[in-house]
Design a protein around this motif. Structure first.
Motif, short mmCIF file in Angstrom:
data_model
loop_
_atom_site.label_atom_id
_atom_site.label_comp_id
_atom_site.label_asym_id
_atom_site.label_seq_id
_atom_site.Cartn_x
_atom_site.Cartn_y
_atom_site.Cartn_z
N HIS A 115 0.76 -1.61 -0.23
CA HIS A 115 0.17 -0.37 -0.14
C HIS A 115 1.00 1.59 -0.04
CE1 HIS A 115 -3.67 -2.75 0.91
NE2 HIS A 115 -4.23 -2.17 0.12
N GLY A 116 2.11 1.02 -0.59
CA GLY A 116 3.32 2.31 -0.81
C GLY A 116 3.40 2.75 0.43
N TYR A 117 3.42 2.06 1.54
CA TYR A 117 4.26 2.83 2.89
C TYR A 117 5.88 1.41 2.41
CZ TYR A 117 0.26 3.93 5.52
OH TYR A 117 -0.51 4.38 5.75
N ASP A 118 6.98 3.04 3.35
CA ASP A 118 8.22 2.08 2.71
C ASP A 118 9.27 1.43 4.43
OD1 ASP A 118 8.54 2.55 -0.22
OD2 ASP A 118 8.86 4.88 0.88
N VAL A 119 9.36 0.76 5.41
CA VAL A 119 10.07 0.78 5.80
C VAL A 119 11.10 1.91 6.02
CG1 VAL A 119 11.82 -0.62 7.13
CG2 VAL A 119 9.58 -1.47 6.03
N PHE A 120 11.80 2.39 7.26
CA PHE A 120 12.14 3.41 7.71
C PHE A 120 13.50 2.98 8.95
CE2 PHE A 120 8.91 5.32 10.09
CZ PHE A 120 9.99 5.60 10.92
N ALA A 121 12.69 1.98 9.86
CA ALA A 121 13.44 1.70 10.86
C ALA A 121 12.85 0.04 11.09
CB ALA A 121 13.10 2.54 11.66
N ARG A 122 13.56 -0.68 11.74
CA ARG A 122 13.45 -1.94 12.54
C ARG A 122 14.28 -1.97 14.10
NH1 ARG A 122 11.48 -5.54 9.01
NH2 ARG A 122 11.94 -4.81 6.43
N LEU A 123 13.32 -2.43 14.63
CA LEU A 123 13.57 -2.34 16.01
C LEU A 123 13.90 -4.36 16.73
CD1 LEU A 123 14.71 -1.07 19.02
CD2 LEU A 123 12.12 -0.94 19.41
N ALA A 124 15.28 -4.35 16.63
CA ALA A 124 15.56 -6.25 16.94
C ALA A 124 15.08 -6.40 18.08
CB ALA A 124 16.93 -5.93 16.32
N ASP A 125 14.47 -7.50 18.60
CA ASP A 125 14.40 -8.00 20.08
C ASP A 125 12.72 -7.34 20.77
OD1 ASP A 125 16.21 -10.27 19.69
OD2 ASP A 125 18.03 -9.33 20.14
N TYR A 126 12.24 -6.98 19.49
CA TYR A 126 11.16 -6.34 20.34
C TYR A 126 9.51 -6.77 19.74
CZ TYR A 126 8.29 -2.81 22.27
OH TYR A 126 7.30 -1.70 22.78
N PRO A 127 9.47 -8.24 20.07
CA PRO A 127 10.05 -9.05 21.81
C PRO A 127 11.07 -9.43 20.98
CG PRO A 127 7.56 -10.11 20.70
CD PRO A 127 7.95 -8.73 19.93
N PRO A 128 11.88 -10.25 22.47
CA PRO A 128 13.23 -11.04 21.88
C PRO A 128 12.90 -12.29 20.36
CG PRO A 128 12.37 -11.08 24.13
CD PRO A 128 11.94 -10.10 23.51
N GLY A 129 13.56 -12.28 19.75
CA GLY A 129 13.61 -13.07 19.02
C GLY A 129 12.60 -12.60 17.48
N HIS A 130 12.85 -10.93 17.07
CA HIS A 130 11.55 -10.66 16.89
C HIS A 130 12.01 -9.38 16.61
CE1 HIS A 130 8.33 -14.17 15.90
NE2 HIS A 130 7.99 -13.49 17.55
N GLN A 131 11.16 -8.58 15.38
CA GLN A 131 11.07 -7.03 15.18
C GLN A 131 10.10 -6.06 15.23
OE1 GLN A 131 13.04 -7.28 10.86
NE2 GLN A 131 15.05 -7.47 11.90
N ARG A 132 10.05 -4.88 15.59
CA ARG A 132 9.15 -3.85 15.70
C ARG A 132 9.69 -3.07 14.48
NH1 ARG A 132 6.23 -0.62 20.41
NH2 ARG A 132 4.41 0.00 18.85
N ILE A 133 8.54 -3.34 13.60
CA ILE A 133 8.55 -2.14 12.14
C ILE A 133 7.88 -1.23 11.98
CG2 ILE A 133 8.75 -2.93 9.41
CD1 ILE A 133 8.55 -5.93 9.95
N TYR A 134 9.11 -0.10 11.70
CA TYR A 134 8.48 1.44 10.91
C TYR A 134 7.86 1.75 9.52
CZ TYR A 134 8.89 1.36 16.90
OH TYR A 134 8.96 1.69 18.03
N LEU A 135 7.70 2.16 9.75
CA LEU A 135 6.98 2.10 7.86
C LEU A 135 6.09 3.54 8.63
CD1 LEU A 135 5.75 -0.37 8.65
CD2 LEU A 135 6.30 -0.87 6.03
N ARG A 136 6.84 4.14 7.02
CA ARG A 136 5.95 5.99 6.60
C ARG A 136 5.56 5.82 5.15
NH1 ARG A 136 11.41 8.67 7.66
NH2 ARG A 136 12.37 7.82 5.74
#
Length: 141
Positions: A115-136
């Motif tokens: 839908h046109g969003y771009d990833v601009f950051a990934r936070l590792a181990d949030y929760p442990p073993g996973h990523q929280r992904i920030y898009l704009r």
């Protein structure tokens, strides 16, 4: 010297006051565009049961999506796309130029990038073993 603060749980009134005071402080620096405008969308079936929704805010020229959820029985039918499009259109109507959201690696990164969003950051181990992904996404034509 006064005693240090002893933190305790904030009441609903305390929470509201904190937000209002921070908003007033921020408006001194940036002006009125910092006022929040809630965007609350819901989908109900013919029985009135909630099966999807989106919770977001428009602030400082940005749409920030906090929650986008569709019941598994209704996924794959364009419901999430319709909710996101409606929120983005509402944001444009109120002068927003961009959108911001986050997801987790087990959720909907592919949906948002389609839908046109771009990833601009990934936070590792949030929760442990996973990523929280920030898009704009730009909301400008």
């Amino acid at each position: 010297m006064p005693p240090p603060c002893t933190p305790r749980p904030a009441s609903a009134h305390d929470s509201e006051q904190l937000c209002q005071r921070l908003l007033a402080f921020n408006q001194q620096a940036c002006g009125d565009p910092l006022e929040d405008l809630p965007v609350r969308l819901a989908c109900h079936d013919h029985d009135g049961t909630l099966y999807a929704g989106l919770l977001a805010d428009i602030c400082a020229g940005w749409l920030t999506v906090h929650v986008l959820w569709v019941d598994p029985a209704h996924r794959g039918r364009g419901v999430a796309s319709a909710l996101l499009a409606e929120a983005e259109q509402t944001a444009r109507q109120h002068g927003a130029h961009a959108a911001l959201l986050d997801t987790f690696d087990w959720q909907a990164e592919g949906f948002y990038t389609r839908h046109g969003y771009d990833v601009f950051a990934r936070l590792a181990d949030y929760p442990p073993g996973h990523q929280r992904i920030y898009l704009r996404k730009s909301l400008l034509a």
